[in-house]
Scaffold this active site. Sequence first.
Site, short mmCIF file in Angstrom:
data_model
loop_
_atom_site.label_atom_id
_atom_site.label_comp_id
_atom_site.label_asym_id
_atom_site.label_seq_id
_atom_site.Cartn_x
_atom_site.Cartn_y
_atom_site.Cartn_z
CG ASP A 128 2.09 -2.58 3.57
OD1 ASP A 128 2.38 -1.65 2.80
OD2 ASP A 128 1.41 -2.41 4.60
CG ASP A 131 2.27 4.39 3.57
OD1 ASP A 131 3.27 3.96 2.95
OD2 ASP A 131 2.17 4.29 4.79
CG PHE A 185 -1.34 -1.45 1.50
CD1 PHE A 185 -2.01 -2.16 0.51
CD2 PHE A 185 -0.99 -2.10 2.67
CE1 PHE A 185 -2.33 -3.48 0.69
CE2 PHE A 185 -1.31 -3.42 2.86
CZ PHE A 185 -1.98 -4.12 1.87
N1 56B Z 1 1.54 0.89 3.80
C1 56B Z 1 0.74 1.01 4.85
N2 56B Z 1 0.30 2.24 5.22
C2 56B Z 1 -0.50 2.33 6.29
C3 56B Z 1 -0.89 1.23 7.04
C4 56B Z 1 -1.72 1.70 8.08
C5 56B Z 1 -2.36 0.92 9.19
N3 56B Z 1 -2.69 -0.40 8.90
C6 56B Z 1 -3.15 -1.27 9.97
C7 56B Z 1 -2.97 -2.67 9.56
C8 56B Z 1 -2.39 -3.42 10.55
C9 56B Z 1 -1.93 -2.60 11.66
O1 56B Z 1 -2.44 -3.03 12.88
C10 56B Z 1 -2.35 -1.16 11.25
O2 56B Z 1 -3.17 -0.53 12.23
C11 56B Z 1 -1.81 3.08 7.92
N4 56B Z 1 -1.07 3.44 6.85
C12 56B Z 1 -0.73 4.79 6.35
O3 56B Z 1 0.31 5.32 7.17
C13 56B Z 1 0.24 6.75 7.17
C14 56B Z 1 -0.01 7.25 8.57
O4 56B Z 1 1.14 7.47 9.25
P1 56B Z 1 1.17 8.50 10.50
O5 56B Z 1 0.88 9.86 9.91
O6 56B Z 1 2.57 8.35 11.01
O7 56B Z 1 0.12 8.02 11.47
C15 56B Z 1 -0.95 7.11 6.28
O8 56B Z 1 -0.54 7.29 4.95
C16 56B Z 1 -1.80 5.85 6.43
O9 56B Z 1 -2.74 5.75 5.37
C17 56B Z 1 -0.41 -0.08 6.65
O10 56B Z 1 -0.68 -1.12 7.25
N5 56B Z 1 0.40 -0.12 5.57
#
Ligand code: 56B
Length: 302
Positions: A279, A211, A209
């Site tokens: 990821d 991000d 994903f």
């Molecule tokens: N690639 C990727 N990006 C992810 C996540 C997740 C959460 N996934 C859940 C799945 C299992 C866990 O238990 C997590 O709770 C959020 N994000 C991204 O991060 C950024 C937020 O950052 P900050 O501003 O520092 O809070 C924002 O772009 C957000 O969209 C992920 O898994 N993969």
Amino acid sequence: MDQVKATTAFVANSSSHVVVDSAGIEKAVENIQGKIPKIEWDFEGIHYFDNGPLTVQYLFVLDTLNFCFWPDKKLSYDDLASGLKEALENDKSVFDADHLQKFTGLQLRNLLKWPRPLPLEDERIRLLHEVGFELERSFGGKASNLVQSCGRSAAKLVATIASFRDHSVYKGHQIFLYKRAQIFAADLYGAFKGQGYGEFNDISSITIFADYIVPAMLWKLGVLKYSSALASIIESNKEIASGSEEEVELRACSIYAVEKMRDLISVKLGKQVLSVELDLWLWAYGVQNPSLPHHRTLSIYY
Ligand SMILES: Nc1nc2c(c(CN[C@H]3C=C[C@H](O)[C@@H]3O)cn2[C@@H]2O[C@H](COP(=O)(O)O)[C@@H](O)[C@H]2O)c(=O)[nH]1
């Protein structure tokens, strides 16, 4: 998600600002030594989970709003997840489709107990209304019906909610990144441990994903290299325009690089790993390292 894999490969092979470094990939894979750290979904302890359809509704609302936290220095993804969880625990009907269509910015802020406007608050509200409307129109108001309509195919699920339209035009070509749509499938898979609403026959087709955390982690590992101009923009927290070459390259090269890592892990270590696993590992480490510089783009996609 062949579209995502093929179009991001095109970007990686045409890129000018970001390079996917094969030696960096080899080194990263060597360092893993066949042991990709296993990170549990909800390692943070922030999510709502009741093993039923309400969890699916929660995850759908969560991923509708899962973008752009950085403009508010204090706001993080954790605040969103735990705020939605608490709201749902207080009122099981809070994310019913008719409620979603009526949310105001102030209500969302109050629900998350956030003292000031959220970044891109109007867009967040517009998306909640859109999702509420579509759920009511096509799925009896329930995200769980939407998931069931996809017959255990993550790719079909992603295509169905491609209304989370995350694509760009790059050097005249359409590039598909689908971050929030894919993360919804991955959240279901993780939360329900691959069973029930989280059972997909094609979970291996999902990519990472893209991000702003994962590219930063890949850069730290030496898998991505930046041009000196791009490196100084990122280091100085200067904004990068949504849809710009730099932004598309950062995201697309991240997806491509992790697919290459998967291939190499398979060839060198004889292991089949999922992008979802890679990821979560990369993201969990990246997010716990707040000093890691990341790119800043005002975007509703991530
Ligand atoms: N690639 C990727 N990006 C992810 C996540 C997740 C959460 N996934 C859940 C799945 C299992 C866990 O238990 C997590 O709770 C959020 N994000 C991204 O991060 C950024 C937020 O950052 P900050 O501003 O520092 O809070 C924002 O772009 C957000 O969209 C992920 O898994 N993969």
